[in-house]
Design a protein around this motif. Structure first.
Motif, PDB file in Angstrom:
ATOM      1  N   ARG A  43      40.974  45.520  48.951  1.00 10.71           N
ATOM      2  CA  ARG A  43      42.028  46.407  48.466  1.00 10.71           C
ATOM      3  C   ARG A  43      42.966  46.677  49.636  1.00 10.71           C
ATOM      4  NH1 ARG A  43      40.471  49.881  43.964  1.00 10.71           N
ATOM      5  NH2 ARG A  43      41.621  51.574  44.922  1.00 10.71           N
ATOM      6  N   LEU A  44      44.232  46.435  49.444  1.00 13.87           N
ATOM      7  CA  LEU A  44      45.223  46.632  50.503  1.00 13.87           C
ATOM      8  C   LEU A  44      46.250  47.638  50.015  1.00 13.87           C
ATOM      9  CD1 LEU A  44      46.476  45.948  53.213  1.00 13.87           C
ATOM     10  CD2 LEU A  44      47.537  43.935  52.169  1.00 13.87           C
ATOM     11  N   THR A  45      46.343  48.773  50.720  1.00  8.09           N
ATOM     12  CA  THR A  45      47.240  49.859  50.336  1.00  8.09           C
ATOM     13  C   THR A  45      48.423  49.917  51.289  1.00  8.09           C
ATOM     14  OG1 THR A  45      45.432  51.162  49.399  1.00  8.09           O
ATOM     15  CG2 THR A  45      47.437  52.346  49.975  1.00  8.09           C
ATOM     16  N   PHE A  46      49.629  49.897  50.735  1.00  9.12           N
ATOM     17  CA  PHE A  46      50.864  49.934  51.510  1.00  9.12           C
ATOM     18  C   PHE A  46      51.493  51.319  51.387  1.00  9.12           C
ATOM     19  CE2 PHE A  46      50.225  45.594  50.114  1.00  9.12           C
ATOM     20  CZ  PHE A  46      50.457  44.840  51.265  1.00  9.12           C
ATOM     21  N   ALA A  82      44.707  44.681  44.784  1.00  5.33           N
ATOM     22  CA  ALA A  82      43.265  44.507  44.937  1.00  5.33           C
ATOM     23  C   ALA A  82      42.812  43.235  44.246  1.00  5.33           C
ATOM     24  CB  ALA A  82      42.519  45.717  44.367  1.00  5.33           C
ATOM     25  N   ALA A  83      41.730  42.672  44.772  1.00  4.70           N
ATOM     26  CA  ALA A  83      41.110  41.506  44.161  1.00  4.70           C
ATOM     27  C   ALA A  83      39.617  41.552  44.426  1.00  4.70           C
ATOM     28  CB  ALA A  83      41.708  40.212  44.702  1.00  4.70           C
ATOM     29  N   ASN A  84      38.826  41.142  43.434  1.00  4.44           N
ATOM     30  CA  ASN A  84      37.375  41.056  43.603  1.00  4.44           C
ATOM     31  C   ASN A  84      36.880  39.786  42.915  1.00  4.44           C
ATOM     32  OD1 ASN A  84      34.735  42.737  44.318  1.00  4.44           O
ATOM     33  ND2 ASN A  84      34.387  41.740  42.345  1.00  4.44           N
ATOM     34  N   TYR A  85      36.132  38.986  43.672  1.00  4.16           N
ATOM     35  CA  TYR A  85      35.588  37.747  43.140  1.00  4.16           C
ATOM     36  C   TYR A  85      34.084  37.890  43.024  1.00  4.16           C
ATOM     37  CZ  TYR A  85      34.475  32.764  42.712  1.00  4.16           C
ATOM     38  OH  TYR A  85      33.998  31.551  42.279  1.00  4.16           O
ATOM     39  N   ARG A  86      33.576  37.777  41.799  1.00  3.55           N
ATOM     40  CA  ARG A  86      32.136  37.862  41.542  1.00  3.55           C
ATOM     41  C   ARG A  86      31.616  36.486  41.162  1.00  3.55           C
ATOM     42  NH1 ARG A  86      29.430  38.258  36.966  1.00  3.55           N
ATOM     43  NH2 ARG A  86      31.261  38.852  35.727  1.00  3.55           N
TER      44      ARG A  86
END
Length: 704
Positions: free
Chosen positions: A191-194, A699-703
């Motif tokens: 997760r990258l918050t700007f 955000a990105a999540n790889y399961r």
């Protein structure tokens, strides 16, 4: 060096994750393209019969004899949620004073009961106390919990005081971990918050886990936060590593356990003078302020079904143990008068390191009696907790380099509790009445190596309670409860030379849950809290004072509606009347209590892969002192806090292929960049503490 070490840990755990994943894959000859429902079942710890918290499932919440809400997994996954405390704001009656937008140092208030660092609510992680010292320091000045490791949050505002104490006047909040899956799986998330001004905050999550045998599972998690939040002087680095396991030994015995290392190092932007806030609310004038903390924790619960013996049936036994070794330190700048003036040139650097060595043990046994008319389930339990706390305050002159020892305190606390409750079931299980009582005995011994003084303090209280729940019809569930709650004298108030008496309160609730349709539910509850000897912090004098009796009363209501299959709507409202009932300011509002709180959120599933969410929060004005001073004084230590509206939105897209899943999302927090502020934030009690502004998170999540 700290950031290099964090990156080294991150990549080492990445390699470990991949290695474990390959090993698990090698153990499986074939991997199905889609997991069946049975394969998705997780290995979960067993809960002894009669435990009021249970697993926090939807069915348990619907039939719980008290006010209770759950923040679900899908709400925590929204990219617009910045931290666990942020997620809690969707619950009526829960107010958050968000100073960072990271969730590292939460400030949580329930029903107008506020103290710095969430000091007036019992916070648990899978039923284990999270506070540094469950008796002597209930506040979360070290919070070893991160957003991406949590599956859902169970908020019990009433009715749990007999089984879960002390410090439960505001209720119990239980963070429930992500389950250990039956089939081995891995997650890689970012997760990258700007924030405006070129600030970025990274939130990295790695996990690997699943079953090694049919009845034994492990899960390893690593979560790192690093970068800056939206204020200047906000460098942040947090590492959270956990290994959890579940062993179903046989049909009647099980063991759950966990190990954790957590470390946080962050700059604190602090409060601003009124002038500096108006000039640039993202600025920071407190260049010395910093927080450091770390903890090593271990816990485990053994559960065994004992069978039936004579008239006793369904006998169960559990034994929970936990321990941690924790350090935390707040470093702050003080002016020439050793005060917190935000725009003054610092003359001293003060550090307040504390070490906590805590261990506890909690046995429980439950058994039932079944009759033709009445069924009973008894739960008998106890707890012993040992706390060894070292508290130092050191002050260094920035001009001469000379260091003086302000405090050198040692605290030894032994807390013992015993409770018994009896769930009496009538009318074929439609009516359940649960009387109970808890006894707390706490001995606190503390000494000052500077003054050579020592003191002892003993608290001994009986805390009765009763819950009643009635399934009137298939659509109506009615409940009521009354309980007596306790918080023993706190280390901070002792150190500040303030009032050190125990705080005792009576809590009352009555309400209903109405489900006229499968897709529509209304929750409503009335409550009243009569508080004796409530201790409040005076920001101007930097001491704690006993404001005497207070009364908190009001109501909370929620509606859950799915008007069409793809749309979920939720609305919540809380009204609070918190009044001082004694002393000079009798009739005034209790500091930091807001009369009105309104929540609304909606989720629209465009199809099985696209989801859009929008939520809003309104919180009304609040005073910050017992005198209810409306206008700010010169140092901005008092003055009315503004009301505020905050809107958040997010969009999620899922991709499925070959049994794996990639989830991507984008979210905007504080969509309209509404400006508001808080006051009295622990080590920065004077001035205006800026609330987080607009941020954008991808955000990105790889399961797999």
């Amino acid at each position: 060096m700290k950031y290099k070490a964090a990156r080294h840990i991150r990549w080492s755990l990445s390699l470990l994750t991949l290695a474990l994943a390959q090993a698990a894959a090698a153990a499986e000859d074939v991997k199905d393209e889609e997991k069946t429902k049975e394969e998705k079942l997780s290995l979960a710890s067993q809960v002894i019969k009669g435990d009021v918290l249970g697993h926090g499932s939807d069915e348990e919440v619907r039939t719980y004899a008290g006010s209770r809400s759950v923040v679900k997994s899908e709400d925590l996954k929204k990219a617009s949620v910045r931290g666990l405390d942020d997620a809690l704001q969707r619950v009526p009656g829960v107010k958050v004073f968000d100073e960072t937008g990271t969730g590292v140092l939460p400030q949580i208030s329930v029903r107008g009961l506020y103290e710095s660092r969430s000091g007036r609510v019992q916070v648990l992680s899978d039923g284990i106390p999270l506070s540094l010292a469950p008796y002597g320091q209930t506040s979360l000045s070290l919070f070893p919990q991160t957003l991406q490791t949590v599956d859902r949050i169970d908020i019990v505002r009433g009715g749990a005081a007999v089984q879960y104490g002390p410090n439960n006047v505001g209720g119990v909040i239980n963070f429930i971990s992500k389950p250990i899956p039956k089939k081995w799986e891995n997650n890689i998330g970012e997760r990258l918050t700007f924030s405006p001004g070129g600030h970025q905050l990274y939130d990295t999550y790695l996990s690997t886990g699943g079953h090694l045998t049919d009845n034994f599972g492990l899960m390893l998690e690593y979560n790192n936060k690093s970068g800056h939040y939206d204020r200047d002087h906000s460098n942040t680095d947090v590492d959270n590593v956990r290994l959890r396991g579940q062993w179903d030994i046989d049909d009647v015995r099980s063991l759950s356990f966990g190990l954790q290392h957590y470390e946080a190092d962050m700059e604190l932007a602090g409060a601003l003078s009124v002038k500096d806030y108006k000039h640039d609310w993202r600025d920071s004038t407190r260049d010395l302020d910093r927080f450091k903390g770390n903890t090593d924790r271990v816990w485990g619960t053994y559960t065994q079904f004992l069978g039936s013996h004579g008239p006793l049936e369904d006998m169960e036994f559990s034994l929970t143990g936990f321990a941690h070794d924790s350090d935390r330190n707040f470093i702050v700048g003080l002016d020439s008068k050793s005060q917190f003036t935000p725009d003054a040139t610092p003359a001293y650097r003060q550090s307040a390191p504390r070490n906590f060595k805590v261990w506890g043990i909690e046995p429980k046994v439950s058994f039932s009696f079944y009759g033709d008319v009445v069924d009973q389930t008894w739960l008998v339990g106890g707890r012993y907790v040992s706390e060894d706390t070292q508290f130092d305050v050191n002050k260094t002159s920035l001009s001469t380099g000379a260091t003086s020892v302000v405090r050198d305190w040692s605290f030894n606390t032994d807390g013992g509790a015993f409770f018994v409750s009896d769930a009496i079931s009538l009318l074929d299980g439609r009516l359940t009445i649960t009387p109970g009582v808890r006894h707390e005995h706490v001995e606190m011994n503390y000494s000052d190596a500077v003054s050579r003084k020592s003191t002892a303090n003993t608290s001994d209280e009986w805390l009765p309670g009763i819950n009643a729940g009635f399934q009137l019809t298939d659509h109506w569930f009615l409940f009521a409860d009354a309980q007596r709650s306790l918080r023993v004298p706190q280390i901070t108030s002792i150190v500040k030379d303030g009032d050190v008496g125990s705080e005792v309160a009576w809590n009352y609730e009555a309400g209903f849950r109405y489900t006229p349709l499968a897709n529509l539910r209304f929750d409503f509850n009335l409550y009243r809290i009569d508080f004796d000897n409530q201790i409040e912090y005076n920001r101007t004098t930097d001491t704690y004072q006993n404001i005497g009796k207070t009364r908190h009363q009001g109501f909370e209501t929620e509606m859950f509606w799915t008007p069409v299959e793809k749309l979920d709507l939720h609305v919540g409202y809380a009204y609070l009347d918190a009044e001082q009932r004694a002393g000079q300011y009798r009739g005034n509002e209790v500091p930091f209590s807001s009369k009105h709180q309104f929540n609304v959120d909606g989720r629209y599933r465009l199809n099985q892969d696209w989801t859009y969410a929008l939520d809003g929060l309104f919180v009304s004005k609040a005073f910050t002192d017992t005198a209810n001073t409306k206008d700010e004084n010169a140092i901005a230590s008092v003055g009315q806090l503004p009301s505020y509206w905050v809107w958040n939105t997010s969009l999620e897209r899922r991709f499925r292929f070959s049994g794996d899943e990639l989830t991507t999302s984008i979210g905007i927090s504080n969509l309209f960049d509404n400006r508001y502020y808080f006051r009295g934030m622990d080590t920065s009690p004077w001035g205006r503490q800026s609330a987080p502004g607009r941020t954008v998170t991808v955000a990105a999540n790889y399961r797999f």
